[in-house]
Scaffold this motif. Structure first.
Motif, PDB file in Angstrom:
ATOM      1  N   ALA A 125      90.012  77.167  37.400  1.00 22.03           N
ATOM      2  CA  ALA A 125      89.513  77.938  38.544  1.00 22.03           C
ATOM      3  C   ALA A 125      90.677  78.444  39.388  1.00 22.03           C
ATOM      4  O   ALA A 125      90.686  79.590  39.861  1.00 22.03           O
ATOM      5  N   LEU A 126      91.686  77.584  39.556  1.00 21.34           N
ATOM      6  CA  LEU A 126      92.867  77.972  40.324  1.00 21.34           C
ATOM      7  C   LEU A 126      93.628  79.084  39.602  1.00 21.34           C
ATOM      8  O   LEU A 126      94.063  80.057  40.216  1.00 21.34           O
ATOM      9  N   ARG A 127      93.785  78.942  38.273  1.00 17.26           N
ATOM     10  CA  ARG A 127      94.462  79.974  37.487  1.00 17.26           C
ATOM     11  C   ARG A 127      93.690  81.290  37.563  1.00 17.26           C
ATOM     12  O   ARG A 127      94.272  82.359  37.762  1.00 17.26           O
ATOM     13  N   ASP A 178      92.548  83.836  26.672  1.00 20.51           N
ATOM     14  CA  ASP A 178      93.209  82.755  27.427  1.00 20.51           C
ATOM     15  C   ASP A 178      94.170  82.022  26.480  1.00 20.51           C
ATOM     16  O   ASP A 178      93.728  81.378  25.524  1.00 20.51           O
ATOM     17  N   GLN A 237      88.154  62.788  33.260  1.00 23.12           N
ATOM     18  CA  GLN A 237      89.025  63.350  34.286  1.00 23.12           C
ATOM     19  C   GLN A 237      89.901  64.471  33.727  1.00 23.12           C
ATOM     20  O   GLN A 237      90.193  65.439  34.419  1.00 23.12           O
ATOM     21  N   VAL A 238      90.300  64.337  32.451  1.00 18.44           N
ATOM     22  CA  VAL A 238      91.064  65.407  31.806  1.00 18.44           C
ATOM     23  C   VAL A 238      90.238  66.694  31.798  1.00 18.44           C
ATOM     24  O   VAL A 238      90.736  67.769  32.153  1.00 18.44           O
ATOM     25  N   ASP A 249      87.645  67.478  33.755  1.00 19.10           N
ATOM     26  CA  ASP A 249      87.451  67.964  35.134  1.00 19.10           C
ATOM     27  C   ASP A 249      88.709  68.659  35.646  1.00 19.10           C
ATOM     28  O   ASP A 249      88.639  69.714  36.292  1.00 19.10           O
ATOM     29  N   LEU A 250      89.862  68.051  35.384  1.00 24.13           N
ATOM     30  CA  LEU A 250      91.126  68.638  35.842  1.00 24.13           C
ATOM     31  C   LEU A 250      91.358  70.008  35.208  1.00 24.13           C
ATOM     32  O   LEU A 250      91.747  70.961  35.891  1.00 24.13           O
ATOM     33  N   THR A 251      91.127  70.099  33.905  1.00 26.38           N
ATOM     34  CA  THR A 251      91.348  71.369  33.200  1.00 26.38           C
ATOM     35  C   THR A 251      90.454  72.465  33.785  1.00 26.38           C
ATOM     36  O   THR A 251      90.886  73.597  33.995  1.00 26.38           O
ATOM     37  N   LEU A 295      89.107  72.555  36.893  1.00 22.76           N
ATOM     38  CA  LEU A 295      89.521  72.901  38.258  1.00 22.76           C
ATOM     39  C   LEU A 295      90.828  73.694  38.254  1.00 22.76           C
ATOM     40  O   LEU A 295      90.999  74.644  39.022  1.00 22.76           O
ATOM     41  N   LEU A 296      91.764  73.285  37.403  1.00 24.57           N
ATOM     42  CA  LEU A 296      93.018  74.033  37.298  1.00 24.57           C
ATOM     43  C   LEU A 296      92.742  75.427  36.737  1.00 24.57           C
ATOM     44  O   LEU A 296      93.423  76.396  37.098  1.00 24.57           O
ATOM     45  N   PRO A 340      97.480  61.383  28.838  1.00 26.79           N
ATOM     46  CA  PRO A 340      98.185  62.082  29.918  1.00 26.79           C
ATOM     47  C   PRO A 340      98.144  61.342  31.251  1.00 26.79           C
ATOM     48  O   PRO A 340      98.742  61.802  32.219  1.00 26.79           O
ATOM     49  N   GLY A 341      97.443  60.205  31.315  1.00 25.96           N
ATOM     50  CA  GLY A 341      97.483  59.415  32.543  1.00 25.96           C
ATOM     51  C   GLY A 341      96.123  59.287  33.212  1.00 25.96           C
ATOM     52  O   GLY A 341      95.961  58.479  34.121  1.00 25.96           O
ATOM     53  N   VAL A 342      95.155  60.060  32.785  1.00 29.10           N
ATOM     54  CA  VAL A 342      93.787  59.922  33.302  1.00 29.10           C
ATOM     55  C   VAL A 342      92.834  59.935  32.106  1.00 29.10           C
ATOM     56  O   VAL A 342      93.192  60.411  31.028  1.00 29.10           O
ATOM     57  N   VAL A 368      90.720  83.063  32.011  1.00 27.79           N
ATOM     58  CA  VAL A 368      90.441  81.658  31.715  1.00 27.79           C
ATOM     59  C   VAL A 368      89.105  81.548  31.011  1.00 27.79           C
ATOM     60  O   VAL A 368      88.105  82.065  31.510  1.00 27.79           O
ATOM     61  N   GLU A 369      89.091  80.933  29.835  1.00 24.86           N
ATOM     62  CA  GLU A 369      87.823  80.726  29.106  1.00 24.86           C
ATOM     63  C   GLU A 369      87.417  79.270  29.198  1.00 24.86           C
ATOM     64  O   GLU A 369      88.220  78.383  28.939  1.00 24.86           O
ATOM     65  N   SER A 406      98.578  56.648  38.131  1.00 34.66           N
ATOM     66  CA  SER A 406      98.811  56.112  36.780  1.00 34.66           C
ATOM     67  C   SER A 406     100.296  56.122  36.430  1.00 34.66           C
ATOM     68  O   SER A 406     100.743  55.386  35.557  1.00 34.66           O
TER      69      SER A 406
END
Lengths: 167, 167
Positions: free
Chosen positions: A157-159, B7, A147-148, A150-152, A154-155, A141-143, A166-167, B161
């Motif tokens: 937490a936002l969701r 989720d 990082q995938v 970590d992104l999931t 953090l996203l 996916p580009g990272v 969110v589980e 990226s």
């Protein structure tokens, strides 16, 4: 954007601070980065799905139906799983019906409940689309893997802050 | 989605692993989370901009013009700063012209170069929109300051990226 341009999001952040909007500058940069990242990912997703005459929304409908044990699901259930407005589900399913990928059925024990059922053609196209998305987007996916994750998170937490489970 | 639902992204991840698509499962969950977070943020952004008859794309055009020293910019430059296709810039600017927020001008030294220039009405509406977005979205985007910084950094890696210049 050409390589010698500055980062427009960084530029916008500078402008925000210069205007005294310090408390909103970091959030603006994050939200604008997310909008941009979404645009870049969607371009890659659409490059895979366009030749199959699918959008990501219609792909998600087919994917959900293909995962269900009977290959069919009430329209209302589709909407709640896809977290979209009922009118969006209706228009996606109508298009899929015209394409021959989905059939509309009344439920056996209650004809008033409308089900969407995936056809053999629908199963074939969703398999092809998933192969393409897995290979072209999801597996790289580009990272990197860390990082995938970590992104999931953090996203997520936002969701969650917007009310998603969110589980 | 009701609170006792599972989720759906976690469910999709389980399905991906169950189908043997392990190498794509984490990326699928990240990309789907990003699409969902984008949808949730866009709903909040549009709630601010809709009463002003603006989209986020048209807001970004006005914002860029308002930051420029002369309040005007060549259409081609707008497109490269906004990182969007020239046809998208053209249609956004056409709509802004009809709304009275932007005027089209030929550049003094070369009438063939078309500039977009923000009007007084455009300056008033972009100030109102920025106030609203700062207060309603950017100052409290849904995650804490540390997470905002982490997200911006990770989304920056994803943008880089794909070829974006990221500082």
């Amino acid at each position: 954007m050409s390589a010698h341009e500055r980062d427009p999001i960084r530029e916008a952040h500078r402008q925000w601070v210069a205007h005294g909007w310090d408390d909103a500058a970091d959030g603006m940069a994050m939200v604008t980065s997310l909008v941009r990242a979404h645009q870049l990912l969607l371009e890659r997703i659409e490059a895979v799905l366009r030749p199959l005459d699918l959008t990501f929304a219609r792909y998600e409908v087919l994917r959900l139906l293909s995962f269900s044990s009977s290959g069919r699901m009430p329209m209302t259930r589709l909407g709640s799983l896809l977290q979209v407005h009922p009118t969006s589900v209706t228009s996606a399913v109508e298009r899929l019906v015209r394409q021959g990928f989905v059939e509309r059925q009344g439920r056996d024990d209650d004809r008033r409940v409308i089900l969407a059922a995936i056809t053999d053609e629908g199963r074939a196209v969703v398999e092809k689309a998933t192969d393409g998305l897995n290979g072209e987007v999801f597996a790289a996916p580009g990272v990197g893997p860390g990082q995938v994750a970590d992104l999931t998170r953090l996203l997520g937490a936002l969701r969650a802050s917007a009310g998603d489970r969110v589980e």
